[in-house]
Design an enzyme around this catalytic site. Structure first.
Site, PDB file in Angstrom:
ATOM      1  N   TYR A 151      -3.584  -1.234 -13.711  1.00 49.75           N
ATOM      2  CA  TYR A 151      -2.100  -1.866 -13.399  1.00 49.75           C
ATOM      3  C   TYR A 151      -1.031  -0.569 -13.473  1.00 49.75           C
ATOM      4  O   TYR A 151      -1.412   0.507 -13.812  1.00 49.75           O
ATOM      5  CB  TYR A 151      -1.983  -2.573 -14.472  1.00 49.75           C
ATOM      6  CG  TYR A 151      -1.845  -1.908 -15.878  1.00 49.75           C
ATOM      7  CD1 TYR A 151      -0.672  -1.867 -16.560  1.00 49.75           C
ATOM      8  CD2 TYR A 151      -3.199  -2.045 -16.816  1.00 49.75           C
ATOM      9  CE1 TYR A 151      -0.506  -0.910 -17.502  1.00 49.75           C
ATOM     10  CE2 TYR A 151      -2.821  -1.420 -18.032  1.00 49.75           C
ATOM     11  CZ  TYR A 151      -1.605  -0.935 -18.589  1.00 49.75           C
ATOM     12  OH  TYR A 151      -1.542  -0.318 -19.751  1.00 49.75           O
ATOM     13  N   PRO A 206      -8.856   6.185 -19.240  1.00 53.23           N
ATOM     14  CA  PRO A 206     -10.346   6.536 -18.503  1.00 53.23           C
ATOM     15  C   PRO A 206      -9.975   6.637 -17.079  1.00 53.23           C
ATOM     16  O   PRO A 206     -10.718   7.316 -16.270  1.00 53.23           O
ATOM     17  CB  PRO A 206     -10.824   4.953 -18.704  1.00 53.23           C
ATOM     18  CG  PRO A 206     -10.295   4.328 -19.976  1.00 53.23           C
ATOM     19  CD  PRO A 206      -8.860   4.888 -20.110  1.00 53.23           C
ATOM     20  N   LYS A 220       0.732  -1.060  -0.031  1.00 52.09           N
ATOM     21  CA  LYS A 220      -0.027  -0.170   0.187  1.00 52.09           C
ATOM     22  C   LYS A 220       0.799   1.295   0.049  1.00 52.09           C
ATOM     23  O   LYS A 220       1.775   1.294   0.779  1.00 52.09           O
ATOM     24  CB  LYS A 220      -1.106  -0.067   1.317  1.00 52.09           C
ATOM     25  CG  LYS A 220      -1.717   1.169   1.317  1.00 52.09           C
ATOM     26  CD  LYS A 220      -3.002   1.154   2.219  1.00 52.09           C
ATOM     27  CE  LYS A 220      -2.580   1.246   3.622  1.00 52.09           C
ATOM     28  NZ  LYS A 220      -3.553   1.635   4.366  1.00 52.09           N
ATOM     29  N   SER A 225      -3.842   2.988 -17.331  1.00 54.58           N
ATOM     30  CA  SER A 225      -3.223   2.577 -16.241  1.00 54.58           C
ATOM     31  C   SER A 225      -2.716   3.676 -15.133  1.00 54.58           C
ATOM     32  O   SER A 225      -3.175   4.894 -15.113  1.00 54.58           O
ATOM     33  CB  SER A 225      -1.613   2.066 -16.749  1.00 54.58           C
ATOM     34  OG  SER A 225      -0.924   2.975 -17.274  1.00 54.58           O
TER      35      SER A 225
END
Length: 116
Positions: A59, A75, A10, A26
């Site tokens: 990703y 997007p 994280k 991505s």
């Protein structure tokens, strides 16, 4: 025995530096942050936008080392604006017993997406 998904890595509260709608897709992340968070290029990630509550899956693309870049591409660029705070998460699939003792890698970059 069965397997479960568990938090692997994280990046907590990184700042979006770019949003590039004209890219295939991505999230581009500074290679230093990727290394520190134990994340790999092309790894599936979840991006949680603290400012607006958006959650997306995409990703990773390795960005320039030391640049501090956090850029949502394609997007995904519609889900954040420059300056938004995001949490970037990856998960691992592992045996239930192993998961009991596994310790995820969590990093806390500063406002410039650098580590202290």
């Amino acid at each position: 025995m069965y397997q479960i998904q568990i938090l692997k890595s994280k990046v907590h509260r990184a700042t979006v530096t770019e949003a590039n709608i004209d890219y295939v897709g991505s999230l581009t992340m500074d290679a230093d942050l990727m290394d520190a968070a134990n994340m790999l290029e092309h790894e599936k990630i979840q991006v949680v936008n603290v400012n607006n509550g958006e959650r997306i899956e995409t990703y990773l693309i390795k960005g320039e080392r030391g640049s501090g870049i956090i850029c949502l591409n394609g997007p995904a660029a519609r889900k954040a604006v420059v300056g938004d705070i995001v949490i970037i998460i990856s998960y691992a699939l592992m045996d239930f017993e192993m998961a009991k003792t596994f310790k995820p890698t969590v990093i806390f970059p500063n406002a410039n997406n650098r580590l202290a």
